[in-house]
Design a protein around this motif. Sequence first.
Motif, mmCIF file in Angstrom:
data_model
loop_
_atom_site.group_PDB
_atom_site.id
_atom_site.type_symbol
_atom_site.label_atom_id
_atom_site.label_comp_id
_atom_site.label_asym_id
_atom_site.label_seq_id
_atom_site.Cartn_x
_atom_site.Cartn_y
_atom_site.Cartn_z
ATOM 1 N N LYS A 176 0.845 -1.186 0.000
ATOM 2 C CA LYS A 176 0.000 0.000 0.000
ATOM 3 C C LYS A 176 0.885 1.243 0.000
ATOM 4 C CE LYS A 176 -3.590 -2.316 2.742
ATOM 5 N NZ LYS A 176 -4.357 -2.273 4.023
ATOM 6 N N CYS A 177 0.329 2.340 -0.487
ATOM 7 C CA CYS A 177 1.128 3.558 -0.564
ATOM 8 C C CYS A 177 0.223 4.784 -0.495
ATOM 9 C CB CYS A 177 1.952 3.578 -1.850
ATOM 10 S SG CYS A 177 0.929 3.581 -3.343
ATOM 11 N N LYS A 178 0.854 5.950 -0.356
ATOM 12 C CA LYS A 178 0.142 7.219 -0.357
ATOM 13 C C LYS A 178 0.915 8.210 -1.223
ATOM 14 C CE LYS A 178 -2.132 8.598 3.221
ATOM 15 N NZ LYS A 178 -2.564 9.133 4.537
ATOM 16 N N ILE A 179 0.286 9.354 -1.472
ATOM 17 C CA ILE A 179 0.932 10.427 -2.218
ATOM 18 C C ILE A 179 1.091 11.617 -1.282
ATOM 19 C CG2 ILE A 179 0.826 11.890 -4.272
ATOM 20 C CD1 ILE A 179 -1.235 9.955 -5.410
ATOM 21 N N VAL A 180 2.293 12.147 -1.209
ATOM 22 C CA VAL A 180 2.533 13.336 -0.395
ATOM 23 C C VAL A 180 1.683 14.488 -0.923
ATOM 24 C CG1 VAL A 180 4.274 15.018 0.329
ATOM 25 C CG2 VAL A 180 4.859 12.596 0.188
ATOM 26 N N ARG A 181 1.121 15.266 -0.013
ATOM 27 C CA ARG A 181 0.185 16.331 -0.392
ATOM 28 C C ARG A 181 0.754 17.258 -1.457
ATOM 29 N NH1 ARG A 181 -1.470 20.852 3.953
ATOM 30 N NH2 ARG A 181 0.800 20.773 4.080
ATOM 31 N N TRP A 182 1.995 17.711 -1.268
ATOM 32 C CA TRP A 182 2.554 18.674 -2.206
ATOM 33 C C TRP A 182 2.862 18.033 -3.552
ATOM 34 C CZ3 TRP A 182 2.062 23.612 -1.296
ATOM 35 C CH2 TRP A 182 1.909 24.032 0.031
ATOM 36 N N ILE A 183 3.242 16.761 -3.555
ATOM 37 C CA ILE A 183 3.433 16.040 -4.812
ATOM 38 C C ILE A 183 2.105 15.961 -5.562
ATOM 39 C CG2 ILE A 183 3.948 13.778 -5.817
ATOM 40 C CD1 ILE A 183 6.445 15.139 -4.950
ATOM 41 N N ARG A 184 1.029 15.701 -4.820
ATOM 42 C CA ARG A 184 -0.294 15.626 -5.455
ATOM 43 C C ARG A 184 -0.660 16.961 -6.097
ATOM 44 N NH1 ARG A 184 -5.796 16.399 -3.064
ATOM 45 N NH2 ARG A 184 -7.276 15.438 -4.518
ATOM 46 N N TYR A 185 -0.432 18.072 -5.394
ATOM 47 C CA TYR A 185 -0.741 19.386 -5.967
ATOM 48 C C TYR A 185 0.036 19.604 -7.263
ATOM 49 C CZ TYR A 185 -2.692 20.580 -1.340
ATOM 50 O OH TYR A 185 -3.428 20.602 -0.196
ATOM 51 N N MET A 186 1.304 19.243 -7.228
ATOM 52 C CA MET A 186 2.130 19.428 -8.422
ATOM 53 C C MET A 186 1.626 18.560 -9.579
ATOM 54 S SD MET A 186 4.768 17.823 -10.225
ATOM 55 C CE MET A 186 5.485 16.713 -9.023
ATOM 56 N N LEU A 187 1.226 17.322 -9.274
ATOM 57 C CA LEU A 187 0.737 16.424 -10.325
ATOM 58 C C LEU A 187 -0.581 16.920 -10.909
ATOM 59 C CD1 LEU A 187 1.522 12.905 -8.783
ATOM 60 C CD2 LEU A 187 2.715 14.040 -10.666
ATOM 61 N N ILE A 188 -1.458 17.454 -10.052
ATOM 62 C CA ILE A 188 -2.714 18.010 -10.557
ATOM 63 C C ILE A 188 -2.422 19.157 -11.516
ATOM 64 C CG2 ILE A 188 -4.820 19.258 -9.927
ATOM 65 C CD1 ILE A 188 -4.813 17.730 -7.280
ATOM 66 N N SER A 189 -1.478 20.019 -11.142
ATOM 67 C CA SER A 189 -1.114 21.148 -11.994
ATOM 68 C C SER A 189 -0.605 20.680 -13.345
ATOM 69 C CB SER A 189 -0.058 22.004 -11.288
ATOM 70 O OG SER A 189 0.436 23.012 -12.141
ATOM 71 N N GLU A 190 0.292 19.690 -13.341
ATOM 72 C CA GLU A 190 0.857 19.185 -14.592
ATOM 73 C C GLU A 190 -0.198 18.476 -15.434
ATOM 74 O OE1 GLU A 190 4.151 19.755 -15.657
ATOM 75 O OE2 GLU A 190 3.864 21.165 -13.996
ATOM 76 N N ALA A 191 -1.084 17.702 -14.788
ATOM 77 C CA ALA A 191 -2.135 16.984 -15.524
ATOM 78 C C ALA A 191 -3.131 17.951 -16.157
ATOM 79 C CB ALA A 191 -2.859 16.017 -14.587
ATOM 80 N N ARG A 192 -3.373 19.098 -15.492
ATOM 81 C CA ARG A 192 -4.255 20.113 -16.081
ATOM 82 C C ARG A 192 -3.633 20.698 -17.341
ATOM 83 N NH1 ARG A 192 -4.929 24.608 -13.619
ATOM 84 N NH2 ARG A 192 -7.005 25.116 -14.484
ATOM 85 N N LYS A 193 -2.338 20.916 -17.310
ATOM 86 C CA LYS A 193 -1.659 21.455 -18.493
ATOM 87 C C LYS A 193 -1.755 20.492 -19.674
ATOM 88 C CE LYS A 193 1.754 24.093 -15.817
ATOM 89 N NZ LYS A 193 3.190 24.209 -15.471
ATOM 90 N N GLU A 194 -1.724 19.181 -19.357
ATOM 91 C CA GLU A 194 -1.819 18.168 -20.409
ATOM 92 C C GLU A 194 -3.264 17.874 -20.802
ATOM 93 O OE1 GLU A 194 0.750 16.812 -21.974
ATOM 94 O OE2 GLU A 194 2.194 17.954 -20.752
ATOM 95 N N LYS A 195 -4.221 18.612 -20.188
ATOM 96 C CA LYS A 195 -5.656 18.455 -20.444
ATOM 97 C C LYS A 195 -6.158 17.058 -20.105
ATOM 98 C CE LYS A 195 -5.844 22.051 -23.995
ATOM 99 N NZ LYS A 195 -6.260 22.409 -25.361
ATOM 100 N N LEU A 196 -5.517 16.455 -19.104
ATOM 101 C CA LEU A 196 -5.971 15.145 -18.629
ATOM 102 C C LEU A 196 -6.987 15.281 -17.500
ATOM 103 C CD1 LEU A 196 -2.565 13.225 -18.590
ATOM 104 C CD2 LEU A 196 -4.436 12.942 -20.216
ATOM 105 N N LEU A 197 -6.872 16.343 -16.712
ATOM 106 C CA LEU A 197 -7.763 16.570 -15.576
ATOM 107 C C LEU A 197 -8.339 17.971 -15.642
ATOM 108 C CD1 LEU A 197 -5.740 15.194 -12.500
ATOM 109 C CD2 LEU A 197 -7.470 13.985 -13.822
ATOM 110 N N ASN A 198 -9.525 18.134 -15.035
ATOM 111 C CA ASN A 198 -10.008 19.478 -14.745
ATOM 112 C C ASN A 198 -10.338 19.558 -13.255
ATOM 113 O OD1 ASN A 198 -12.754 18.658 -14.224
ATOM 114 N ND2 ASN A 198 -13.075 18.534 -16.439
#
Length: 535
Positions: free
Chosen positions: A207-229
């Motif tokens: 099992k694993c988790k994602i560090v909060r700040w890593i998650r924020y950074m990934l959301i930002s990058e995924a938005r740029k790639e138009k994968l997430l809104n």
Amino acid sequence: MSSLPTNPTKDVHARQLLGQLKKTFEETSEDVSSAKDVKKTIDHLMNRLPLDQQCEQELGPRFLKLQDLLLCKNTAPSHRFRDIRDEIAEINKFLAKVDAKVDQDDFQALSQDQQRMIREADKHPLLKRLRVSYEFSLRQLKHDPRICFFLAIFPGNAILRKRFLIYWWIGEGLVRDEEEGERVFEELLDLELLIPYHTDKCPRVTKCKIVRWIRYMLISEARKEKLLNLEGGIPRFDPAHSRRTCLIAGHSSDLGIKTESTPSEKLRTIFNLNERDLDFQDQWFEDPKLLKYLSLRGISRITKLPESIRELASLEILDLKSCHNLETLPDAVISLEKLTHVDVSECYLLESLPKGLHNLTSLQVLKGFIIGSSQKSLIRLQHLPSLKNLKRLSIHVGSEATIQEGEFDYLEHLRQLRRLKISWGKADNVKMSVSFPPGLQKLNLEGIPYNSKPEWLTPSKLMNLDTLYIKGGKLRDLLAYEGEQWNVRYLVLSMPQINQETLMSKFPLLQYVKRLKWRDGKQSVEDEWSRDIGQ
């Protein structure tokens, strides 16, 4: 009838009460409509135990009323059974609401400040540094960056299971198989894009988790790639640009899964994050013919899948784990020739898998195989040797099971099988022989019904075994009359009376051991030891 306890919400007492209620329904000669449904609901409630303290307090009066109804002989049986049925239905409804609330509370929307920080990530000092580190990590990872982007879809406090991630990556085509998925998972841990989540001392990470700040950074990058809104503050796949969707409690209608529409034909993967109360529609499977991964894990209202599932000709992974009210799988499943993974474990109302499932020769994982009565089981273990690629198998021996002579000896013909789980739902000491495949590496036995060690559970029959779990059941001495030594490195067992010195003498290669104990119907850890960490 034995007297019932004064606190019937406690686990062992609630099980006793529900068991007696079920027996009453089974033995009655009254013409009670829906008696079968009541017994199934009782089974579901027993699997839901133990209750937490809040549920004990809320449901205490209802359990006490059930106890009174069970003991009352003055009321007409038909009226008594109706009242019991109604009380059980209310208990089930309450627990369903509790489960849904827990999941929805876990999936909280991002605050306005968090959303603004993500939108302006290029100006945020910490997120800028993380992005530089992330880009360096991607160069080392040498895999499709979407493996990382997709992690942003999970809530900030989510505990992610390794196996779930690997199956999803396979469905997305990001890894070829489980072995490659294992390597990618380890790389993500090494790069600290994922962090291990441990509840014990076992050195293995499942099992694993994602560090909060890593998650924020990934959301930002995924938005740029138009994968997430970020509509409504909840990260979700962008339906205009994405070939995947997920089910989120309270938001599933926003994600291309609507009661009045059909999922887009371009979808490749659908999986459940925390939805439990989805109204399933037959027409949903008519369009997404390219769907490769379908996970409806944990959705309790699903009682059956539509025959239209046969339209999913590209489907490789079907995950229905913990769909507690699922009663049947349609015969149409056997037409899905590309299936490599089928998981129906913890679907307690299933009585058999479809006849002909053994003809799906691409299957590598089959979890939730059921051995029931000879009349209800449409497929038996003797049909499985045709599954030449099967690597993982879990078997549940039901409470009404009829075990045929030599049936478990067919397991040795599954030459690629590496992981095997057998659980017993009946406590009868039914003698059976078991022949294991030579390459078996992990064996998990739950609720084993034997007081003494069966002759098939010996080191000489399991020479390549690396991991052994024995949980629950009657077996109390694994080492009785044992002269051989085991090659097992990871051991979990419900035998607290076996001391550490004896274990080490019989298991000289041990890296980790956990001993469990049962008290008042609850399982707890007696002690555990890891060679790396110590006692």
